[in-house]
Design a protein around this motif. Structure first.
Motif, PDB file in Angstrom:
ATOM      1  N   TYR A  20       0.834  -1.205   0.000  1.00 27.97           N
ATOM      2  CA  TYR A  20       0.000   0.000   0.000  1.00 27.97           C
ATOM      3  C   TYR A  20       0.871   1.259   0.000  1.00 27.97           C
ATOM      4  O   TYR A  20       0.617   2.203  -0.754  1.00 27.97           O
ATOM      5  CB  TYR A  20      -0.912  -0.019   1.227  1.00 27.97           C
ATOM      6  N   GLU A  21       1.901   1.270   0.811  1.00 31.29           N
ATOM      7  CA  GLU A  21       2.790   2.426   0.861  1.00 31.29           C
ATOM      8  C   GLU A  21       3.593   2.584  -0.428  1.00 31.29           C
ATOM      9  O   GLU A  21       3.888   3.696  -0.854  1.00 31.29           O
ATOM     10  CB  GLU A  21       3.759   2.299   2.036  1.00 31.29           C
ATOM     11  N   LYS A  22       3.931   1.444  -1.041  1.00 32.23           N
ATOM     12  CA  LYS A  22       4.796   1.471  -2.216  1.00 32.23           C
ATOM     13  C   LYS A  22       4.057   1.850  -3.491  1.00 32.23           C
ATOM     14  O   LYS A  22       4.542   2.664  -4.282  1.00 32.23           O
ATOM     15  CB  LYS A  22       5.456   0.095  -2.386  1.00 32.23           C
ATOM     16  N   LYS A  23       2.875   1.235  -3.713  1.00 30.84           N
ATOM     17  CA  LYS A  23       2.223   1.458  -5.005  1.00 30.84           C
ATOM     18  C   LYS A  23       0.747   1.828  -4.929  1.00 30.84           C
ATOM     19  O   LYS A  23       0.113   2.066  -5.948  1.00 30.84           O
ATOM     20  CB  LYS A  23       2.407   0.236  -5.896  1.00 30.84           C
ATOM     21  N   GLY A  24       0.169   1.840  -3.750  1.00 31.95           N
ATOM     22  CA  GLY A  24      -1.217   2.294  -3.617  1.00 31.95           C
ATOM     23  C   GLY A  24      -2.249   1.234  -3.931  1.00 31.95           C
ATOM     24  O   GLY A  24      -3.038   0.852  -3.072  1.00 31.95           O
ATOM     25  N   LEU A  25      -2.289   0.716  -5.170  1.00 30.68           N
ATOM     26  CA  LEU A  25      -3.254  -0.298  -5.580  1.00 30.68           C
ATOM     27  C   LEU A  25      -2.532  -1.582  -5.964  1.00 30.68           C
ATOM     28  O   LEU A  25      -1.478  -1.551  -6.597  1.00 30.68           O
ATOM     29  CB  LEU A  25      -4.084   0.201  -6.767  1.00 30.68           C
ATOM     30  N   TYR A  26      -3.118  -2.716  -5.617  1.00 27.59           N
ATOM     31  CA  TYR A  26      -2.468  -3.998  -5.895  1.00 27.59           C
ATOM     32  C   TYR A  26      -3.489  -5.126  -5.813  1.00 27.59           C
ATOM     33  O   TYR A  26      -4.595  -4.972  -5.289  1.00 27.59           O
ATOM     34  CB  TYR A  26      -1.332  -4.256  -4.889  1.00 27.59           C
ATOM     35  N   ASP A  27      -3.111  -6.285  -6.338  1.00 31.19           N
ATOM     36  CA  ASP A  27      -3.929  -7.500  -6.315  1.00 31.19           C
ATOM     37  C   ASP A  27      -3.452  -8.402  -5.180  1.00 31.19           C
ATOM     38  O   ASP A  27      -2.299  -8.308  -4.740  1.00 31.19           O
ATOM     39  CB  ASP A  27      -3.782  -8.232  -7.658  1.00 31.19           C
ATOM     40  N   PHE A  28      -4.330  -9.277  -4.706  1.00 33.54           N
ATOM     41  CA  PHE A  28      -3.980 -10.182  -3.607  1.00 33.54           C
ATOM     42  C   PHE A  28      -2.714 -10.980  -3.910  1.00 33.54           C
ATOM     43  O   PHE A  28      -1.864 -11.179  -3.035  1.00 33.54           O
ATOM     44  CB  PHE A  28      -5.144 -11.144  -3.340  1.00 33.54           C
ATOM     45  N   LYS A  29      -2.572 -11.452  -5.138  1.00 30.48           N
ATOM     46  CA  LYS A  29      -1.422 -12.275  -5.509  1.00 30.48           C
ATOM     47  C   LYS A  29      -0.098 -11.532  -5.337  1.00 30.48           C
ATOM     48  O   LYS A  29       0.951 -12.153  -5.112  1.00 30.48           O
ATOM     49  CB  LYS A  29      -1.558 -12.741  -6.959  1.00 30.48           C
ATOM     50  N   GLU A  30      -0.143 -10.219  -5.439  1.00 35.31           N
ATOM     51  CA  GLU A  30       1.082  -9.441  -5.316  1.00 35.31           C
ATOM     52  C   GLU A  30       1.632  -9.440  -3.889  1.00 35.31           C
ATOM     53  O   GLU A  30       2.815  -9.186  -3.673  1.00 35.31           O
ATOM     54  CB  GLU A  30       0.841  -8.000  -5.762  1.00 35.31           C
ATOM     55  N   ILE A  31       0.771  -9.717  -2.914  1.00 37.94           N
ATOM     56  CA  ILE A  31       1.213  -9.684  -1.511  1.00 37.94           C
ATOM     57  C   ILE A  31       2.264 -10.763  -1.272  1.00 37.94           C
ATOM     58  O   ILE A  31       3.333 -10.506  -0.721  1.00 37.94           O
ATOM     59  CB  ILE A  31       0.014  -9.860  -0.557  1.00 37.94           C
ATOM     60  N   GLY A  32       1.951 -11.998  -1.712  1.00 31.15           N
ATOM     61  CA  GLY A  32       2.921 -13.082  -1.561  1.00 31.15           C
ATOM     62  C   GLY A  32       4.124 -12.909  -2.466  1.00 31.15           C
ATOM     63  O   GLY A  32       5.261 -13.163  -2.065  1.00 31.15           O
ATOM     64  N   ALA A  33       3.874 -12.434  -3.702  1.00 33.16           N
ATOM     65  CA  ALA A  33       4.961 -12.257  -4.663  1.00 33.16           C
ATOM     66  C   ALA A  33       5.955 -11.198  -4.191  1.00 33.16           C
ATOM     67  O   ALA A  33       7.157 -11.294  -4.468  1.00 33.16           O
ATOM     68  CB  ALA A  33       4.381 -11.870  -6.022  1.00 33.16           C
ATOM     69  N   SER A  34       5.459 -10.191  -3.469  1.00 30.42           N
ATOM     70  CA  SER A  34       6.354  -9.137  -2.987  1.00 30.42           C
ATOM     71  C   SER A  34       7.304  -9.643  -1.904  1.00 30.42           C
ATOM     72  O   SER A  34       8.390  -9.102  -1.708  1.00 30.42           O
ATOM     73  CB  SER A  34       5.534  -7.958  -2.442  1.00 30.42           C
ATOM     74  N   LEU A  35       6.887 -10.705  -1.203  1.00 33.12           N
ATOM     75  CA  LEU A  35       7.727 -11.288  -0.152  1.00 33.12           C
ATOM     76  C   LEU A  35       8.714 -12.299  -0.703  1.00 33.12           C
ATOM     77  O   LEU A  35       9.852 -12.388  -0.259  1.00 33.12           O
ATOM     78  CB  LEU A  35       6.846 -11.973   0.903  1.00 33.12           C
ATOM     79  N   TYR A  36       8.249 -13.104  -1.689  1.00 30.90           N
ATOM     80  CA  TYR A  36       9.063 -14.201  -2.201  1.00 30.90           C
ATOM     81  C   TYR A  36       9.209 -14.073  -3.712  1.00 30.90           C
ATOM     82  O   TYR A  36       8.290 -14.382  -4.460  1.00 30.90           O
ATOM     83  CB  TYR A  36       8.434 -15.552  -1.827  1.00 30.90           C
ATOM     84  N   ASP A  37      10.357 -13.609  -4.127  1.00 31.66           N
ATOM     85  CA  ASP A  37      10.648 -13.405  -5.542  1.00 31.66           C
ATOM     86  C   ASP A  37      11.064 -14.731  -6.173  1.00 31.66           C
ATOM     87  O   ASP A  37      12.234 -14.967  -6.483  1.00 31.66           O
ATOM     88  CB  ASP A  37      11.751 -12.354  -5.693  1.00 31.66           C
ATOM     89  N   ARG A  38      10.078 -15.614  -6.343  1.00 31.45           N
ATOM     90  CA  ARG A  38      10.333 -16.923  -6.926  1.00 31.45           C
ATOM     91  C   ARG A  38       9.031 -17.471  -7.486  1.00 31.45           C
ATOM     92  O   ARG A  38       7.953 -16.968  -7.194  1.00 31.45           O
ATOM     93  CB  ARG A  38      10.880 -17.890  -5.865  1.00 31.45           C
ATOM     94  N   ILE A  39       9.126 -18.533  -8.292  1.00 30.60           N
ATOM     95  CA  ILE A  39       7.939 -19.174  -8.838  1.00 30.60           C
ATOM     96  C   ILE A  39       7.104 -19.729  -7.685  1.00 30.60           C
ATOM     97  O   ILE A  39       7.612 -20.443  -6.810  1.00 30.60           O
ATOM     98  CB  ILE A  39       8.319 -20.328  -9.803  1.00 30.60           C
ATOM     99  N   GLY A  40       5.834 -19.399  -7.661  1.00 26.33           N
ATOM    100  CA  GLY A  40       4.955 -19.874  -6.592  1.00 26.33           C
ATOM    101  C   GLY A  40       4.829 -18.914  -5.433  1.00 26.33           C
ATOM    102  O   GLY A  40       3.995 -19.105  -4.553  1.00 26.33           O
ATOM    103  N   GLY A  41       5.658 -17.866  -5.411  1.00 27.51           N
ATOM    104  CA  GLY A  41       5.600 -16.905  -4.318  1.00 27.51           C
ATOM    105  C   GLY A  41       4.255 -16.220  -4.210  1.00 27.51           C
ATOM    106  O   GLY A  41       3.782 -15.925  -3.111  1.00 27.51           O
ATOM    107  N   SER A  42       3.603 -16.006  -5.359  1.00 26.30           N
ATOM    108  CA  SER A  42       2.308 -15.325  -5.356  1.00 26.30           C
ATOM    109  C   SER A  42       1.220 -16.136  -4.666  1.00 26.30           C
ATOM    110  O   SER A  42       0.186 -15.601  -4.287  1.00 26.30           O
ATOM    111  CB  SER A  42       1.870 -15.023  -6.792  1.00 26.30           C
ATOM    112  N   LYS A  43       1.471 -17.443  -4.493  1.00 29.88           N
ATOM    113  CA  LYS A  43       0.469 -18.316  -3.871  1.00 29.88           C
ATOM    114  C   LYS A  43       0.713 -18.518  -2.371  1.00 29.88           C
ATOM    115  O   LYS A  43       0.008 -19.290  -1.729  1.00 29.88           O
ATOM    116  CB  LYS A  43       0.477 -19.684  -4.563  1.00 29.88           C
ATOM    117  N   TYR A  44       1.703 -17.824  -1.841  1.00 33.57           N
ATOM    118  CA  TYR A  44       2.128 -18.055  -0.455  1.00 33.57           C
ATOM    119  C   TYR A  44       0.992 -17.903   0.558  1.00 33.57           C
ATOM    120  O   TYR A  44       0.922 -18.643   1.536  1.00 33.57           O
ATOM    121  CB  TYR A  44       3.267 -17.091  -0.114  1.00 33.57           C
ATOM    122  N   PHE A  45       0.087 -16.949   0.329  1.00 34.49           N
ATOM    123  CA  PHE A  45      -0.997 -16.720   1.283  1.00 34.49           C
ATOM    124  C   PHE A  45      -2.335 -17.299   0.825  1.00 34.49           C
ATOM    125  O   PHE A  45      -3.343 -17.126   1.506  1.00 34.49           O
ATOM    126  CB  PHE A  45      -1.159 -15.215   1.539  1.00 34.49           C
TER     127      PHE A  45
END
Length: 395
Positions: free
Chosen positions: A182-207
């Protein structure tokens, strides 16, 4: 060590060690039980004389999933493997005798002292990793300068009692990652939350596995995720309703059951010209009321189905409607424990007057009275659908 392990883990009430032998590099413990008339020979345990220092449990042993109470038959393995595991201390051989103290009743294998040591080591490692994880989360929390409402939402006392320690950590990770986006880009999708933490294949599915629970917990803590940039949950959540409802991109009227999605709720607010809002737990109630068009028009009613639980999308949709023309809200759920919980959480969203519908067509305007009246009196909505005449009385 082996004696203490045996006594603490495997011996039954009244059993004691009579004597110990050393045979082929193993300790053989002879177990007896003292009765009023005699000593009975009840069991024999073979345990490694020297415990290996290895802390990685062999794959074949790990697959057996030993616990202190578990017994396993190892007939599928050859005798060389079994003897090797016995000598290393991974397993213990337990022989139980019949009442005559002579004939064998059973031969089983159980968790050995080396196995226990390896588990304890793994648990210690996990604890150290978790403690380091906590420190990292605390440091990140300070860097983000979190709002008070987020800090309160992450306090352990505010989280469900049945959540494990690791699940609580993941939820806190989720909160921090969400706010950081939220602080970085304002608007985002749920999948971006996991991807922002884990820069790897499957990271977007972490949560993903905890999506509904975590979003629901945030909503329960009073956090409207749409106000913190979440425009899509990465999964379409349908909201079913009937009423005169408007959205910048759509218009709905009384006379049919409509559906919208969480994405629409987060993109722009909904509004209504209706003055009475019905929140019903089950879809059967919604469809029954939707056909009574004249009743809905006469009472200026909007009916929203919660589909058995209040998701963050439902909460946001209700809040948006409630902030327009709504003058009263009627909450109609089952009266089992789950239904009463839903009724309570639904009322927490509403600022104006609220009524709860109970058994036998009773109506309550105080939640505590509604709750007390239904202790041990579970009841489904469909058992008293009633009709227009009854609904008019509730209004």
């Amino acid at each position: 060590m082996q004696r203490a392990f045996l006594e603490a883990t495997f011996l039954k009430k009244g059993e004691t060690i009579e004597r110990v032998e050393e045979i082929d590099g193993l300790f053989v413990f002879h177990i007896i039980k003292h009765t009023a008339r005699r000593y009975l020979r009840v069991a024999q345990f073979k345990i490694a004389k020297k415990i290996v220092g290895q802390l990685e449990i062999p794959k074949e042993i790990r697959a057996l999933k030993f616990t202190p109470k578990a017994k396993r038959n190892l007939d599928v393995f050859n005798i060389e493997n079994i003897y090797e595991w016995l000598q290393a201390g991974w397993i213990v051989q337990e022989t139980r005798y019949n009442a005559d103290g002579m004939t064998v009743a059973s031969v089983d294998y159980r968790m050995g002292p080396a196995y226990e040591q390896a588990l304890q080591y793994k648990q210690q490692q996990t604890l150290e990793v978790e403690q380091e994880h906590i420190k990292q989360l605390e440091a990140k929390s300070k860097q983000l300068n979190l709002p008070i409402i987020f800090k309160q939402a992450m306090v352990d006392e505010q989280l469900p009692l049945n959540w494990s320690f690791s699940k609580r950590l993941r939820y806190k990770e989720f909160c921090l990652a969400l706010y950081a986006l939220y602080e970085k880009k304002g608007l985002y999708d749920f999948k971006e939350i996991g991807a922002s933490l884990y820069d790897r294949i499957g990271g977007s599915k972490y949560f993903d596995v905890h999506r509904e629970e975590f979003l629901g917990q945030l909503a329960f803590s009073g956090i409207d995720v749409s106000l913190y940039g979440l425009v899509s949950t990465g999964k379409i959540v349908s909201i079913h309703f009937t009423g005169d409802v408007e959205h910048p991109y759509a218009k709905y009227t009384i006379g049919a059951v409509h559906a919208t999605t969480d994405n629409a709720v987060y993109v722009a607010p909904f509004s209504t010209t209706n003055t009475t809002l019905w929140l019903v737990e089950n879809r059967a109630i919604l469809t029954r009321m939707a056909v009574e068009v004249e009743f809905l028009k006469q009472t200026n009613s909007c009916v929203v189905c919660l589909d058995g639980q209040i998701r963050s999308a439902h909460r946001a949709f209700i809040e948006q409607l409630e902030q327009t023309k709504i003058k009263q809200t009627i909450i109609w759920t089952d009266t089992d424990v789950a239904g009463i919980t839903i009724a309570k959480h639904a009322a927490e969203i509403i600022d104006g007057p609220v009524k709860w519908i109970g058994r036998d067509f009773e109506v309550y305007d105080v939640f505590q009275l509604f709750e007390q009246a239904h202790v041990g009196r579970a009841h489904e909505q469909e058992q008293q659908l009633g009709g227009v005449e009854q609904w008019m009385k509730w209004i």
